[in-house]
Write an enzyme that holds these catalytic residues in place. Structure first.
Site, mmCIF file in Angstrom:
data_model
loop_
_atom_site.group_PDB
_atom_site.id
_atom_site.type_symbol
_atom_site.label_atom_id
_atom_site.label_comp_id
_atom_site.label_asym_id
_atom_site.label_seq_id
_atom_site.Cartn_x
_atom_site.Cartn_y
_atom_site.Cartn_z
ATOM 1 N N TRP A 356 -56.242 19.672 -2.254
ATOM 2 C CA TRP A 356 -55.583 19.699 -0.931
ATOM 3 C C TRP A 356 -55.501 21.122 -0.375
ATOM 4 O O TRP A 356 -54.947 21.340 0.698
ATOM 5 C CB TRP A 356 -54.174 19.118 -1.030
ATOM 6 C CG TRP A 356 -53.179 20.027 -1.742
ATOM 7 C CD1 TRP A 356 -53.446 20.843 -2.803
ATOM 8 C CD2 TRP A 356 -51.802 20.212 -1.437
ATOM 9 N NE1 TRP A 356 -52.310 21.503 -3.195
ATOM 10 C CE2 TRP A 356 -51.284 21.135 -2.376
ATOM 11 C CE3 TRP A 356 -50.942 19.678 -0.476
ATOM 12 C CZ2 TRP A 356 -49.949 21.544 -2.376
ATOM 13 C CZ3 TRP A 356 -49.615 20.086 -0.483
ATOM 14 C CH2 TRP A 356 -49.130 21.003 -1.414
ATOM 15 N N GLU A 495 -46.809 19.050 -9.523
ATOM 16 C CA GLU A 495 -47.483 18.132 -10.450
ATOM 17 C C GLU A 495 -46.932 18.191 -11.869
ATOM 18 O O GLU A 495 -47.405 17.459 -12.735
ATOM 19 C CB GLU A 495 -48.996 18.354 -10.420
ATOM 20 C CG GLU A 495 -49.423 19.771 -10.645
ATOM 21 C CD GLU A 495 -50.899 19.988 -10.329
ATOM 22 O OE1 GLU A 495 -51.496 19.198 -9.585
ATOM 23 O OE2 GLU A 495 -51.446 20.976 -10.836
ATOM 24 N N GLN A 616 -43.960 24.063 -8.192
ATOM 25 C CA GLN A 616 -44.255 24.753 -6.934
ATOM 26 C C GLN A 616 -43.477 24.079 -5.814
ATOM 27 O O GLN A 616 -42.843 23.046 -6.015
ATOM 28 C CB GLN A 616 -45.747 24.679 -6.656
ATOM 29 C CG GLN A 616 -46.263 23.276 -6.391
ATOM 30 C CD GLN A 616 -47.756 23.165 -6.613
ATOM 31 O OE1 GLN A 616 -48.220 22.893 -7.713
ATOM 32 N NE2 GLN A 616 -48.519 23.352 -5.545
#
Ligand code: BGC
Length: 801
Positions: A356, A495, A616
């Protein structure tokens, strides 16, 4: 390290730092790139030459942890760099040793990357203990105007002796993908069927092909030496072709060896056979001084289009970032069928895959090279059928774009990954990051707003946007208890969280980022459906079988998707608030660097899934994509109140619970904090700026630069600090310069207007529209409308700056 504005110089030779410097000194032109490796040194722990051509992938099967896994990699192509040398003094019995920075005769070494001219110059000096000195200046380039060409010029200067320099200039096809230690157990031999040859004119060549994708790669080289008078022969082996020559040298009379290389592949357009093409290209290539001049001109032209005037060290780093972004994605990219490789064309990490990250790259390109953005969106559009297939196989409608994309648009995410800390291969669920589809839709919209390319929006753009919207609609279920739609079983941008602690299935429910961006996509899709001209709308709706009822359903969803909150802040996902708090101070004290908290906890037999700890920016990504008013508007549409207090509390919450295991995180935090005018914005900005040059993620830059973060820092200045938005046919500005970056200038292209210069100071904005502009530019500064006519400059004071 010295600090002139347009050069990066690495003084001395340090084998420990070599791979990092190779990555940072990569040269490329969007079509292919080559790491800044030493051409005289054999491949080894300190030296990893690598050449990668955009879009040249190959798939191999490996067996790890008893399972067969398939991986597609960007292929390390034959190495065109080899150029080794030794001295043959007239008064000695034989030649000296082959020289390289690893040889004890090395007395000095310097490497300079010239950003303005796009060249890398390596200077080495040697002394043999008998008073004989040799200095070698090797300059190289990967041509920005002739995208199939690369050039090396080596100049040898003798001191204290006369005789010959013996040079071996090779093409080495005996290469594999071994650049990333973690992938050691995976199959790495992507090339086969080597052939080598030479012609009477001294041109020599190497041809091979990729094992499974069957892409033919051909390289041809031409060597010219001066002064003449030496010997020359070609030495061919099964996988290598070399030209071996001697050149006379004397003190005061340097010798020059020019190597010009052409690289063609069977993916090239308008070429049928790569080898004849490579031979022809190299034969018709002008001499090196002319190639240098045309290469410089091409770079000059690029720099004129991306003027970024930021003073001091920050400006120097930003220029390096522009350089690497343009070496990966240049105007040549506009003619290729490629996506945005997360690690540039600079190394093998993430296998050259497309994630992405274009979300951080296209907004920058849109305002300089919209045709490149367009090509990158075309890459996605060509893979729309694959995304539709993936959705269908998952039992859903619409398009499910892969988290990691490569050659044909199927899901390329690895199913197992190695934790080097524990040595265990673990299941990888990151393919559940379906939010990548929203990133593509967002880019379609942004591209259109910046470029005004309505023809694209109404055709390919619409197809992608509507199919992603449809996928979200098919992914959301009505929960009668909550009276909300929910999207379950996904992974958000963070993630490290890929499931609930005790669950037997991966995935999380109601990731706020996923749901809000899904609502945004649905809203934009409906806007588009309403505004499409009749002549376009009907055929498109028919082709997509998009009914009125389906659109009604989208509208319902866009107002009733669930966004979880806990203790007055947006929750990253449902249930996040019940997770344990991590002992941040304890972990920091024990491990120092805890960016890879996932690996640390797994090695301890624990999992990040148990904690309120993010890799993140996840929720905070919303503040990156949307201006405060747009975000409040989106949440309002969904029936939630997001005022300044809630947003500030949300920012605070995640700020203290994020370990920044991705370089993208610092960019987003800098942006979000700058917009809420927090003093600590600069800390994140500084981290984002130094991410690659200082290798902040500990060893990862050597495996490839972080393209998203590099482009993100550029966009941070271009849009983040200017508050620039392109909507309603105007440039909207709401500057928020940081005290540490309080004066800067950017040049942008907006729709058909080229070279609009914005200069921002804390107390004033200056906008210049060049005389060549075809019409006045409409601007809205903090909501106040005005126009700037061609050939004029407007200065506006910012009273509350
Ligand atoms: C990040 C992703 C990113 C990928 C490629 C990962 O470490 O978590 O957000 O897309 O790197 O850059």
């Amino acid at each position: 390290m010295t600090a002139p504005a347009w050069t990066w110089t690495y003084e001395g030779y340090d084998p420990e730092e070599e791979r990092l410097r190779e990555a940072l000194c990569t040269l490329g032109n969007g079509r292919f790139a080559t790491r800044g490796a030493a051409p005289e040194a054999p491949r080894g722990p300190a030296h990893y030459p690598g050449t990668y051509a955009a879009g040249v992938y190959n798939r191999l099967t490996s067996t790890v942890a008893g399972r067969r896994v398939e991986n597609e990699d960007l292929v390390n192509l034959p190495d065109w760099l080899p150029l080794r040398y030794r001295i043959r003094p007239a008064d000695a019995d034989g030649p000296g040793p082959w020289l390289s920075p690893d040889h004890p005769q090395l007395t000095g070494h310097r490497r300079t990357l010239d950003l303005r001219r796009g060249t890398l110059t390596r200077w080495s000096s040697y002394e043999d203990g008998a008073g004989r000195r040799l200095t070698v200046t090797e300059r190289r380039l990967v041509h920005m105007a002739e995208p199939d060409l690369a050039v090396q010029r080596a100049v040898f200067t003798a001191e204290g002796w006369a005789g010959e320099v013996e040079v071996e200039a090779g093409l080495d096809g005996d290469v594999r993908n071994t650049g990333v230690a973690r992938y050691r157990e995976l199959a790495d031999t992507h090339l086969t069927d080597w052939e080598t040859g030479s012609a009477d004119d001294g041109v020599y060549w190497l041809r091979c092909r990729t094992v499974a994708s069957g892409i033919t790669v051909a390289l041809a080289a031409r060597i010219r030496a001066a002064p003449r008078g030496g010997t020359a022969r070609t030495a061919l082996a099964a996988r290598t072709a070399r030209r071996v020559l001697t050149v006379p040298v004397r003190p005061g009379t340097p010798a020059t060896v020019d190597k010009t290389v052409a690289l063609h592949t069977s993916r090239d357009r308008a070429r049928t056979a790569p080898l004849p093409a490579a031979l022809e290209t190299v034969r018709r290539a002008p001499a090196v001084p002319r190639l240098l001049a045309s290469h410089h001109r091409a770079w000059q032209h690029l720099w004129r289009q991306v003027r970024l005037d930021v003073p001091g060290e920050a400006g120097r780093i930003l220029r390096l970032h522009v350089f690497h972004v343009l070496q990966t994605l240049s105007p040549h990219t506009a003619r290729l069928d490629v996506g945005v490789p997360a690690r540039g064309l600079h190394g093998e990490a993430y296998r050259g895959h497309v994630f992405w990250d274009e979300l951080f790259v296209l907004p920058f390109l849109n305002l300089h090279f919209p045709e490149v953005s367009r090509a990158l969106l075309d890459y996605r559009h060509r893979r729309l059928p694959a995304a539709r297939r993936a959705a269908r196989e998952a039992g859903r409608a619409g398009a499910m774009y892969p988290w990691q994309s490569g050659s044909d648009g199927r899901e390329e995410t690895q199913r197992l990954h190695l934790n080097p800390r524990s040595g265990r291969w673990l299941p990888d669920h990151s393919h559940l990051q379906h939010h990548v589809g929203s990133a593509i839709a967002y880019n379609v919209w942004q591209y259109w707003q910046a470029s005004g390319d309505t023809a694209f929006l109404h055709t390919k753009g619409a197809e992608m946007l509507l199919e992603v919207a449809r996928f979200w609609a098919a992914s959301a279920d009505w929960d009668p208890a909550l009276e909300r739609y929910r999207i379950r079983g996904v992974v958000g941008p963070d993630e490290y969280h890929d499931g609930y602690p005790e669950a037997d299935r991966p995935g999380l429910d109601d990731n706020a980022y996923t749901n809000v961006t899904a609502a945004w996509v649905l809203t934009r899709a409906l806007d588009l459906c309403r505004t499409l001209p009749e002549g376009r709308r009907r055929p498109l709706f028919e082709r997509l079988e998009l009914s009125h009822d389906e659109r009604q359903h989208w509208d319902d969803l866009a107002h009733r998707l669930y966004v979880p909150f806990h203790r007055g802040v947006i929750s990253q996902f449902a249930g996040y608030g019940q997770l344990a708090e991590l002992d941040w101070a304890g972990y920091r004290a024990r491990y120092g660097d805890i960016r890879r908290l996932d690996r640390i906890l797994e090695a301890e037999g624990d999992t990040v899934n148990r904690y309120q700890a993010s890799k993140q920016a996840d929720v905070l990504m919303l503040g990156y994509l949307f201006s405060p008013s747009e975000l409040a508007g989106m949440l309002g549409q969904l029936g939630y109140l997001l005022d300044d207090d809630v947003w500030r509390a949300t920012v605070d919450h995640y700020l203290h619970r994020t370990c920044h295991g991705s370089t993208l995180s610092a960019v987003v935090h800098a942006w979000v904090l700058a917009r809420v005018r927090r003093d600590d914005a600069w800390t994140y900005c500084a981290e984002a700026l130094t991410g690659d040059i200082a290798d902040v993620q500990g060893g990862t830059t050597a495996e490839g630069i972080h393209l998203g973060a590099m482009a993100g820092t550029l966009d941070f200045v271009q849009r983040g600090m200017t508050g620039l938005e392109t909507r309603e046919r105007a440039l909207w500005l709401d500057p928020a310069p940081l005290p540490q970056l309080s004066k800067f200038g950017v040049r942008i292209r907006y729709r058909r207007h080229r070279d609009i210069d914005l200069r921002i100071r804390t107390d004033r904005v200056r906008i210049t529209v060049p005389e060549s502009a075809h019409a006045a530019v409409r601007v809205r500064l903090r909501g106040r409308p005005f126009t700037v006519a061609p050939g004029t400059t407007r200065r506006i004071d910012l009273p509350d700056g």
